[in-house]
Write a protein that holds these residues in place. Structure first.
Motif, short mmCIF file in Angstrom:
data_model
loop_
_atom_site.label_atom_id
_atom_site.label_comp_id
_atom_site.label_asym_id
_atom_site.label_seq_id
_atom_site.Cartn_x
_atom_site.Cartn_y
_atom_site.Cartn_z
N HIS A 6 20.72 17.69 2.36
CA HIS A 6 19.78 18.14 3.17
C HIS A 6 20.30 19.60 3.57
CE1 HIS A 6 16.83 15.00 3.01
NE2 HIS A 6 17.79 14.24 3.21
N LEU A 7 22.01 19.22 4.08
CA LEU A 7 22.23 20.75 4.93
C LEU A 7 22.54 21.76 4.00
CD1 LEU A 7 25.01 19.16 7.28
CD2 LEU A 7 22.65 20.38 7.78
N LEU A 8 22.69 21.37 2.62
CA LEU A 8 22.88 22.57 1.43
C LEU A 8 21.61 23.29 1.33
CD1 LEU A 8 24.61 22.45 -1.66
CD2 LEU A 8 22.32 23.20 -1.97
N VAL A 9 20.40 22.45 1.49
CA VAL A 9 19.25 23.49 1.43
C VAL A 9 19.01 24.22 2.54
CG1 VAL A 9 16.65 22.97 1.27
CG2 VAL A 9 18.18 21.61 -0.05
N ALA A 10 19.24 23.52 3.79
CA ALA A 10 19.24 24.38 5.13
C ALA A 10 20.06 25.76 4.99
CB ALA A 10 19.48 23.46 6.36
N ALA A 11 21.37 25.25 4.79
CA ALA A 11 22.19 26.60 4.74
C ALA A 11 21.79 27.42 3.94
CB ALA A 11 23.60 26.01 4.17
N ASP A 12 21.16 27.04 2.83
CA ASP A 12 20.84 28.29 1.92
C ASP A 12 19.67 28.92 2.44
OD1 ASP A 12 20.89 29.79 -0.84
OD2 ASP A 12 19.17 28.57 -1.45
N ARG A 13 18.60 28.15 3.29
CA ARG A 13 17.62 28.86 3.64
C ARG A 13 18.02 29.84 4.83
NH1 ARG A 13 12.60 25.34 6.66
NH2 ARG A 13 11.90 27.13 7.90
N TYR A 14 18.98 29.48 5.60
CA TYR A 14 19.39 30.45 6.81
C TYR A 14 20.55 31.31 6.49
CZ TYR A 14 15.84 27.69 9.51
OH TYR A 14 14.80 27.26 10.05
N GLY A 15 20.85 31.21 5.22
CA GLY A 15 22.03 32.21 4.92
C GLY A 15 23.51 31.98 5.50
N LEU A 16 23.75 30.44 5.68
CA LEU A 16 25.04 29.97 6.10
C LEU A 16 26.00 29.93 5.07
CD1 LEU A 16 23.52 27.50 8.62
CD2 LEU A 16 24.43 29.90 9.25
N GLU A 17 26.66 30.64 4.48
CA GLU A 17 27.35 30.63 3.34
C GLU A 17 28.49 29.65 3.46
OE1 GLU A 17 26.70 31.83 0.21
OE2 GLU A 17 24.80 32.35 1.19
N ARG A 18 29.27 29.55 4.52
CA ARG A 18 30.38 28.77 4.81
C ARG A 18 29.78 27.42 4.63
NH1 ARG A 18 33.32 26.06 8.54
NH2 ARG A 18 35.36 26.00 8.22
N LEU A 19 28.78 26.86 5.41
CA LEU A 19 28.10 25.80 5.46
C LEU A 19 28.01 25.21 4.25
CD1 LEU A 19 27.27 23.22 6.86
CD2 LEU A 19 25.39 24.14 7.37
N LYS A 20 27.48 26.11 3.28
CA LYS A 20 26.80 25.90 1.92
C LYS A 20 28.06 25.40 1.15
CE LYS A 20 24.14 28.11 -1.89
NZ LYS A 20 23.47 29.46 -2.24
N LEU A 21 28.97 26.16 1.03
CA LEU A 21 30.12 26.09 0.18
C LEU A 21 30.95 24.73 0.68
CD1 LEU A 21 31.94 29.35 0.49
CD2 LEU A 21 31.14 28.07 -1.68
N ILE A 22 30.72 24.15 2.31
CA ILE A 22 31.39 22.99 2.51
C ILE A 22 30.59 21.79 1.84
CG2 ILE A 22 31.47 21.33 4.72
CD1 ILE A 22 32.42 24.15 6.18
N CYS A 23 29.31 22.14 2.02
CA CYS A 23 28.48 21.20 1.19
C CYS A 23 28.61 20.94 -0.04
CB CYS A 23 26.70 21.30 1.60
SG CYS A 23 26.25 21.07 3.27
N GLU A 24 28.87 22.12 -0.85
CA GLU A 24 29.21 22.02 -2.40
C GLU A 24 30.36 21.03 -2.54
OE1 GLU A 24 29.05 25.46 -4.86
OE2 GLU A 24 28.41 26.64 -3.41
N TYR A 25 31.43 21.10 -1.67
CA TYR A 25 32.52 20.48 -1.73
C TYR A 25 32.24 18.96 -1.66
CZ TYR A 25 36.80 18.02 -0.83
OH TYR A 25 37.85 17.19 -0.57
N LYS A 26 31.44 18.58 -0.47
CA LYS A 26 31.15 17.44 -0.20
C LYS A 26 30.60 16.71 -1.30
CE LYS A 26 31.51 17.65 4.93
NZ LYS A 26 32.86 16.75 5.14
N LEU A 27 29.49 17.31 -1.96
CA LEU A 27 28.83 16.63 -2.97
C LEU A 27 29.49 16.70 -4.12
CD1 LEU A 27 25.30 18.69 -2.41
CD2 LEU A 27 25.77 16.27 -2.06
N SER A 28 30.54 17.51 -4.50
CA SER A 28 31.18 17.43 -5.64
C SER A 28 32.24 16.32 -5.73
CB SER A 28 32.40 18.61 -5.70
OG SER A 28 33.28 18.58 -4.73
N ASN A 29 32.33 15.42 -4.31
CA ASN A 29 33.17 14.38 -4.26
C ASN A 29 32.06 13.09 -4.75
OD1 ASN A 29 35.65 15.34 -4.10
ND2 ASN A 29 35.42 15.61 -1.83
#
Length: 350
Positions: free
Chosen positions: A260-283
């Motif tokens: 959910h946060l990855l979608v929200a981060a993409d919507r609001y342009g929060l690139e750092r949060l988006k990368l953190i979500c990518e990492y968490k999902l990769s696990n």
């Protein structure tokens, strides 16, 4: 009922106290990995050991597995701390380790931080983690270690777009908690959230345009209604925007929240949060989850996460099992272009 005091003879109880003080030895060891890409030629299961080093009166080594310690971690690098001493029978060497990869400036990368439980190295002489590689770009490595209360191990690798938590983020977090000077309200999922326009505008280009740019809706004091984000997700989003950190979560909660946060981060342009979500999902990439994660990665342009999913499906066993699952049918409908790529890769593999 028994007590810890005793009568001194004149009717007045005497009280005594004592303390137990446990000594903790802390320190660190730096291990540089020069020519990281060349170390990837080392086969899965084989390691490169650091030079021995002394901490807390013990000898230690850091073990680096460029392609994982075993076949289950072939898509990872593995870092282990090993006790290199002979320990007397019944003697305990208790320690805790913390591993984190550093960026090119020598700063810790929050998504790549792992802390072990306290381990008795007299029984289990080696302890560590596998760390999945996401957005890595070669580089030089450093690993730190200390013995005693905890063992602190840090490795350096480049992680595109992620920076450490800033000191002023702690103060912004206090500002959100105190609600002092709030000037905007959001209505999300039946809950009301108060915030500061300038903080949100400083963190998000979308909020900046909404509050101060061509998208601004005047100076209305009415709450801004957001219908497509759940309240607990918006709460975590605000927390991150103020404090640069996410709340502690259990493993399954982390997986759900990261989506959910990855979608929200993409919507609001929060690139750092988006990368953190990518990492968490990769696990959390498994046969049962890869379809959903791959779909998210494709829709929200998460190239590193997409690469991790495709690497997982690069295994014939994983790909064949996936193609027989409901997840494959879901992916066929949601991202037909991805299915074409997967089928082509299967043909090539055959």
């Amino acid at each position: 009922m028994p007590t810890s005091s005793h009568d001194a003879g004149d009717g007045v109880p005497s009280i005594s106290a004592s303390s137990v003080v446990a000594n903790a030895v802390c320190g660190h060891h730096l291990l540089k990995i020069v020519g990281y890409s060349r170390t990837k030629e080392v086969p899965n299961g084989e390691r490169i050991d650091s030079s021995p080093f002394q901490l807390g009166g013990r000898t230690w080594r850091v073990r680096y597995y460029p392609n994982g310690k075993n076949s289950e971690h072939i898509d990872y690098i593995s870092l282990f701390l090993r006790l290199d001493d002979t320990v007397a029978e019944a003697e305990a060497v208790n320690a805790q380790a913390k591993f984190s990869l550093l960026d090119q400036h020598g700063n810790p990368v929050p998504p790549y931080i792992q802390r072990t439980l306290t381990n008795n190295y007299a029984v289990n002489i080696s302890w560590g983690y596998g760390i999945r590689e996401v957005h890595q770009k070669g580089g030089v490595g450093e690993i730190r270690a200390s013995q005693g209360r905890f063992l602190h191990c840090q490795g350096r690798r480049r992680y595109a777009g992620v920076v450490p938590r800033a000191g002023d983020a702690i103060h912004r977090g206090d500002l959100l908690t105190s609600k002092a000077g709030v000037d905007v309200e959001f209505l999300v999922g039946g809950e009301t959230f108060s915030a500061h326009r300038y903080v949100l505008a400083a963190r998000s280009p979308v909020f900046r345009a909404e509050f101060f740019g061509s998208m601004k809706e005047g100076t209305t004091t009415e709450a801004i209604r957001i219908d497509d984000i759940e309240a607990h997700v918006f709460s975590a989003l605000l927390t991150f925007m103020y404090s640069d950190a996410l709340p502690d979560m259990k493993q399954q909660e982390e997986y759900d929240m990261a989506q959910h946060l990855l979608v929200a981060a993409d919507r609001y342009g929060l690139e750092r949060l988006k990368l953190i979500c990518e990492y968490k999902l990769s696990n959390h990439i498994y046969r049962s989850t890869v379809a959903a994660i791959l779909t998210l990665a494709e829709r929200h342009h998460c190239h590193g996460l997409k690469k991790a999913c495709l690497a997982f499906l690069g295994s014939s066993a994983n790909l064949n099992a996936f193609m027989e699952s409901e997840g494959f049918e879901f992916l066929t409908k949601s991202c037909p272009g991805l299915v074409k790529d997967l089928l082509l890769s299967k043909v090539v593999a055959c």
